[in-house]
Each structure stands twice: as C-alpha cells, then as structure tokens.
Design a protein around this motif. Structure first.
Motif, PDB file in Angstrom:
ATOM      1  N   GLY A  22      -2.221  35.334 -56.557  1.00  8.04           N
ATOM      2  CA  GLY A  22      -1.881  34.614 -55.446  1.00  8.04           C
ATOM      3  C   GLY A  22      -2.890  35.295 -54.470  1.00  8.04           C
ATOM      4  N   SER A  24      -5.634  34.279 -53.144  1.00  9.46           N
ATOM      5  CA  SER A  24      -6.354  33.124 -52.452  1.00  9.46           C
ATOM      6  C   SER A  24      -5.691  33.001 -50.772  1.00  9.46           C
ATOM      7  N   ILE A  27       0.074  36.876 -48.492  1.00  6.97           N
ATOM      8  CA  ILE A  27       0.541  38.132 -48.855  1.00  6.97           C
ATOM      9  C   ILE A  27      -0.333  38.826 -49.817  1.00  6.97           C
ATOM     10  N   ARG A  47      -5.309  29.721 -58.009  1.00  8.20           N
ATOM     11  CA  ARG A  47      -6.086  28.246 -58.633  1.00  8.20           C
ATOM     12  C   ARG A  47      -7.261  28.037 -58.088  1.00  8.20           C
ATOM     13  N   ARG A  48      -7.431  28.114 -56.651  1.00  4.08           N
ATOM     14  CA  ARG A  48      -8.645  27.766 -55.888  1.00  4.08           C
ATOM     15  C   ARG A  48      -9.824  28.761 -56.071  1.00  4.08           C
ATOM     16  N   ASP A  73      -3.909  28.397 -63.434  1.00  2.08           N
ATOM     17  CA  ASP A  73      -2.797  27.835 -63.000  1.00  2.08           C
ATOM     18  C   ASP A  73      -1.556  28.617 -63.678  1.00  2.08           C
ATOM     19  N   LEU A  74      -0.812  29.480 -62.889  1.00  2.70           N
ATOM     20  CA  LEU A  74       0.124  30.534 -63.590  1.00  2.70           C
ATOM     21  C   LEU A  74       1.233  29.590 -64.051  1.00  2.70           C
ATOM     22  N   SER A  98       1.789  38.277 -56.482  1.00  5.54           N
ATOM     23  CA  SER A  98       2.111  37.735 -55.185  1.00  5.54           C
ATOM     24  C   SER A  98       2.300  36.519 -55.253  1.00  5.54           C
ATOM     25  N   SER A 149       9.533  39.917 -54.108  1.00  3.22           N
ATOM     26  CA  SER A 149      11.035  39.326 -54.150  1.00  3.22           C
ATOM     27  C   SER A 149      11.067  38.712 -52.722  1.00  3.22           C
ATOM     28  N   TYR A 163      14.689  28.252 -55.925  1.00  4.68           N
ATOM     29  CA  TYR A 163      13.829  29.156 -55.024  1.00  4.68           C
ATOM     30  C   TYR A 163      14.306  30.622 -55.066  1.00  4.68           C
ATOM     31  N   LYS A 167      13.686  34.514 -56.955  1.00  4.44           N
ATOM     32  CA  LYS A 167      13.409  35.755 -56.383  1.00  4.44           C
ATOM     33  C   LYS A 167      14.712  36.525 -56.729  1.00  4.44           C
ATOM     34  N   GLY A 194      11.219  39.276 -45.040  1.00  2.00           N
ATOM     35  CA  GLY A 194      11.948  38.046 -44.401  1.00  2.00           C
ATOM     36  C   GLY A 194      10.761  37.227 -44.181  1.00  2.00           C
ATOM     37  N   VAL A 196       7.444  35.324 -43.509  1.00  2.00           N
ATOM     38  CA  VAL A 196       6.066  35.892 -43.476  1.00  2.00           C
ATOM     39  C   VAL A 196       5.205  34.938 -42.655  1.00  2.00           C
ATOM     40  N   SER A 198       2.464  32.794 -43.199  1.00  2.00           N
ATOM     41  CA  SER A 198       1.375  32.713 -44.162  1.00  2.00           C
ATOM     42  C   SER A 198       1.547  31.034 -44.397  1.00  2.00           C
ATOM     43  N   ARG A 203       3.953  25.012 -46.983  1.00  2.00           N
ATOM     44  CA  ARG A 203       3.951  24.515 -48.354  1.00  2.00           C
ATOM     45  C   ARG A 203       5.415  24.032 -49.167  1.00  2.00           C
TER      46      ARG A 203
HETATM   47  N1  LIG Z   1       6.032  33.734 -46.897  1.00  2.00           N
HETATM   48  C1  LIG Z   1       7.039  34.123 -46.749  1.00  2.00           C
HETATM   49  O1  LIG Z   1       7.908  33.899 -45.829  1.00  2.00           O
HETATM   50  C2  LIG Z   1       7.788  34.800 -47.819  1.00  2.00           C
HETATM   51  C3  LIG Z   1       9.096  35.565 -47.767  1.00  2.00           C
HETATM   52  C4  LIG Z   1       9.456  36.203 -48.708  1.00  2.00           C
HETATM   53  C5  LIG Z   1       8.679  36.301 -50.112  1.00  2.00           C
HETATM   54  N2  LIG Z   1       7.796  35.759 -50.294  1.00  2.00           N
HETATM   55  C6  LIG Z   1       6.947  35.459 -51.521  1.00  2.00           C
HETATM   56  O2  LIG Z   1       5.727  36.270 -51.323  1.00  2.00           O
HETATM   57  C7  LIG Z   1       4.769  35.793 -52.374  1.00  2.00           C
HETATM   58  C8  LIG Z   1       3.507  35.337 -51.481  1.00  2.00           C
HETATM   59  O3  LIG Z   1       4.049  34.311 -50.611  1.00  2.00           O
HETATM   60  P1  LIG Z   1       2.818  33.691 -49.449  1.00  2.00           P
HETATM   61  O4  LIG Z   1       3.689  33.948 -48.339  1.00  2.00           O
HETATM   62  O5  LIG Z   1       1.589  34.693 -49.545  1.00  2.00           O
HETATM   63  O6  LIG Z   1       2.441  32.423 -49.954  1.00  2.00           O
HETATM   64  P2  LIG Z   1       1.356  31.519 -49.750  1.00  2.00           P
HETATM   65  O7  LIG Z   1       0.672  31.842 -48.513  1.00  2.00           O
HETATM   66  O8  LIG Z   1       1.675  30.253 -49.846  1.00  2.00           O
HETATM   67  O9  LIG Z   1       0.224  31.921 -50.859  1.00  2.00           O
HETATM   68  C9  LIG Z   1       0.805  31.649 -52.285  1.00  2.00           C
HETATM   69  C10 LIG Z   1      -0.259  32.168 -53.111  1.00  2.00           C
HETATM   70  O10 LIG Z   1       0.196  31.775 -54.483  1.00  2.00           O
HETATM   71  C11 LIG Z   1      -0.823  31.082 -55.413  1.00  2.00           C
HETATM   72  N3  LIG Z   1      -0.415  30.331 -56.101  1.00  2.00           N
HETATM   73  C12 LIG Z   1       0.823  29.154 -55.785  1.00  2.00           C
HETATM   74  N4  LIG Z   1       0.927  28.520 -57.106  1.00  2.00           N
HETATM   75  C13 LIG Z   1       0.166  29.008 -57.951  1.00  2.00           C
HETATM   76  C14 LIG Z   1      -0.221  28.691 -59.284  1.00  2.00           C
HETATM   77  N5  LIG Z   1       0.726  27.590 -59.911  1.00  2.00           N
HETATM   78  N6  LIG Z   1      -0.953  29.505 -60.043  1.00  2.00           N
HETATM   79  C15 LIG Z   1      -1.770  30.416 -59.586  1.00  2.00           C
HETATM   80  N7  LIG Z   1      -1.473  30.905 -58.198  1.00  2.00           N
HETATM   81  C16 LIG Z   1      -0.559  30.008 -57.571  1.00  2.00           C
HETATM   82  C17 LIG Z   1      -1.445  30.388 -54.225  1.00  2.00           C
HETATM   83  O11 LIG Z   1      -2.983  30.204 -54.529  1.00  2.00           O
HETATM   84  P3  LIG Z   1      -3.746  28.670 -54.753  1.00  2.00           P
HETATM   85  O12 LIG Z   1      -3.062  27.639 -54.168  1.00  2.00           O
HETATM   86  O13 LIG Z   1      -5.076  28.829 -54.665  1.00  2.00           O
HETATM   87  O14 LIG Z   1      -3.311  28.755 -56.451  1.00  2.00           O
HETATM   88  C18 LIG Z   1      -1.605  31.542 -53.000  1.00  2.00           C
HETATM   89  O15 LIG Z   1      -2.523  32.264 -53.355  1.00  2.00           O
HETATM   90  C19 LIG Z   1       5.635  34.415 -53.094  1.00  2.00           C
HETATM   91  O16 LIG Z   1       5.907  34.988 -54.115  1.00  2.00           O
HETATM   92  C20 LIG Z   1       6.733  34.454 -52.166  1.00  2.00           C
HETATM   93  O17 LIG Z   1       8.044  34.257 -52.887  1.00  2.00           O
HETATM   94  C21 LIG Z   1       7.285  34.987 -49.026  1.00  2.00           C
END
Ligand SMILES: NC(=O)c1ccc[n+]([C@@H]2O[C@H](COP(=O)([O-])OP(=O)(O)OC[C@H]3O[C@@H](n4cnc5c(N)ncnc54)[C@H](OP(=O)(O)O)[C@@H]3O)[C@@H](O)[C@H]2O)c1
Length: 269
Positions: A22, A24, A27, A47-48, A73-74, A98, A149, A163, A167, A194, A196, A198, A203
């Motif tokens: 994750g 790209s 977090i 993926r990107r 692609d995971l 991540s 988590s 979802y 988690k 909580g 974040v 991003s 999405r």
């Molecule tokens: N943001 C929040 O509010 C929040 C809160 C609590 C927990 N979290 C957790 O924190 C983690 C990161 O979230 P984030 O906020 O950083 O989200 P994000 O900005 O949407 O980033 C998600 C990352 O995961 C990669 N990804 C998604 N699907 C994928 C796939 N099929 N194969 C490979 N890579 C994939 C994306 O890259 P590509 O699109 O390039 O593949 C991107 O780099 C997640 O596990 C999320 O559940 C987030």
C-alpha cells in the motif's frame, strides 16, 4: 537526540530493509517516507507501478537508500508468492502491511466479488505475506511486523460489515502472533487508527470528516514498534476507543450502526 537515538534503534533492530504494501498512497506511503528518512532500504508494493516508481526514485535521491518496486494486485492468487520469490535475497527485517480498502452501504447493495476481493487484500494477503517474511526473520532472531487494523476492528459495524470484519480479523491475528513470535525476537504491532486523511474514505464511498494525518499514524506506530501490542494513533482514535470499550458488544454494534447511517446520509446530502 532522544528521537534520533530511537530511530537508530528501529533501523538496527528491524533493518536493513522494510517491505511496505500500500506504499503508493496514504498511510503506506507515509511509512515509506518515514522509513527511508531513517535509512531503511525499501521494497514498495501496490498496483500502480508508475506511482511506485516515481516514489522510489524520489526516496532514493533524497535519502540515499535502495528502493525496489513490486507492482502487483494483492487480491490475485499468486501475487504474494511472487513477492516472496522476488525478495528471497533481500534482508527484509520489517513488514508494514498497509494495503487495504473498504466499502460502505447496505451489505446486499455491495458487489459480492468486490467484498470477497476485500477479504483477499485485507486478510488473506496479510496472512500469506506475514507467514513468508516472518519465517525468514525467525532465522535471524530479529524482525518486526506492522499490521493496519482500525478503530472499527473492535465490534461489528452494520453498513460496513465486511470491512470491519476484515479489520477485526487483522486485530485478532496481530494479537495472537504477537505472543507467539515475541520469543523468536519478532515484534508485532497492530495499528488501530480512527479516520485518517488519505484517499481511503473517498475510495470507500465514505465522507472524510475530522482525521489524523498519515504521517502521524506512521510516526506513532514506528515509535511503538519496539514494544509491540496495539497502538491507537491520535486523540480521535483514543477517544472513540474509550467511548466504545465501556459498552457491551451488542451496544457497540448499535452505536456503530448509527455512526455508519449518519455517514451514508451525509455522503448523499
Ligand atoms: N484512512 C483511514 O481512515 C483508515 C482508518 C483505519 C484504518 N485504515 C487502514 O489503513 C490501511 C491503509 O489505508 P489508507 O488510508 O492508506 O488507504 P489509501 O490511501 O486508499 O491507500 C491504500 C493503499 O492500498 C493499495 N491497495 C489497494 N488495493 C490493493 C490491491 N488489490 N493490491 C495491492 N495494493 C492495493 C493502494 O495502492 P494501489 O491503488 O496503487 O494498488 C494504496 O497504496 C488500510 O488497510 C485501511 O484499512 C485506514
């Protein structure tokens, strides 16, 4: 000085290389930045590919570290096996898992294939990658695992049922292996933020409200890595955690239903 010596300890115990999924965005990207600044060599996964390549060049230029990119692609079977094969000679002492995504809305209105793919990315790939890399770390007697988590991992949440279940899986998985792996010299940290700021909320079709920055999440997590356990970065995650913990499980689910209904209504407004 204290912060710098803490960072040196992180690198000497969990280096020389870290693998970040994750990377790209959001977090994962913030972890990649923070780890490169501490001198870690990196393997970046998402993926990107063009986004990862640009980030890799930038981090290598600014921090003088070696950065490899594995685009994949995971959710696809075989991707983790490919990652493990391609990193067989890389001394990865730290995994940051991540990559992940979510969804919001009534369960029956979700696309079943996308929900199943969420389980693959958020859970199956995490288990496979952790197993593969920790097997190698155990041979050296040192290593670390950071699993993403969420504050929503601690109860079911109607209208985001799949979802939050993924988690909950990650949280339980992290708690379990943390005890098993500690005698092997491997520290496991569950990070339960909580909201974040991003691209995650957009999405998932959620409305982004007050949120911590990805940089705060990465900084707090890396500071907690030596001790392991669970960390809730930021005041919002701590407050939500305390509010929910006093309720019985059935009460938490009902509160979460109200929160999610509110999010759906706001997103529609
Ligand atoms: N943001 C929040 O509010 C929040 C809160 C609590 C927990 N979290 C957790 O924190 C983690 C990161 O979230 P984030 O906020 O950083 O989200 P994000 O900005 O949407 O980033 C998600 C990352 O995961 C990669 N990804 C998604 N699907 C994928 C796939 N099929 N194969 C490979 N890579 C994939 C994306 O890259 P590509 O699109 O390039 O593949 C991107 O780099 C997640 O596990 C999320 O559940 C987030």
């Amino acid at each position: 000085m204290g912060r710098l010596s803490g960072e040196c300890r992180v690198k000497s115990r969990f280096g020389p290389a870290a693998l970040v999924t994750g990377a790209s965005d959001g977090i994962g990207r913030a972890f990649a930045e923070a780890l490169a600044a501490q001198g870690f060599d990196l393997v970046l996964v998402a993926r990107r590919e063009t986004v990862l390549q640009a980030l890799a060049r930038d981090l290598a230029d600014r921090h003088g570290v070696t950065v490899d990119v594995i685009a994949g692609d995971l959710s696809a079977p075989g991707t983790v096996a490919d990652i493990l094969e391609r990193t067989a000679r890389t001394p990865v002492g730290l995994l940051v898992a991540s990559a992940g995504f979510g969804s919001i809305g009534p369960f029956l209105s979700q696309d079943a294939a996308s929900e199943a793919s969420m389980v693959d990315v958020n859970c199956r790939s995490v288990v496979e990658l952790t197993h593969g890399l920790v097997t190698r770390m155990a041979r050296t007697g040192e290593g670390g695992v950071v699993l993403l988590s969420s504050i929503s991992a601690f109860s079911g949440a109607p209208y985001s049922s799949t979802y939050t279940a993924t988690k909950g899986f990650v949280q339980c998985f992290a708690e379990g292996i943390a005890i098993e792996l500690r005698p092997l010299g491997i520290s496991v940290l569950a990070v339960a933020p909580g909201p974040v700021s991003s691209g995650f909320a957009a999405r998932a079709g959620m409305l982004a409200g007050r949120a911590e920055t990805p940089e705060t999440v990465a900084r707090v997590a890396l500071a907690a890595l030596q001790r392991g356990g669970t960390v809730r970065p930021g005041i919002l995650a701590k407050l939500l955690g305390w509010m929910l913990v006093v309720l019985p499980r059935w009460g938490r689910v009902r509160i979460m239903a109200q929160i999610k209904k509110g999010e759906i209504a706001k997103a529609k407004a």
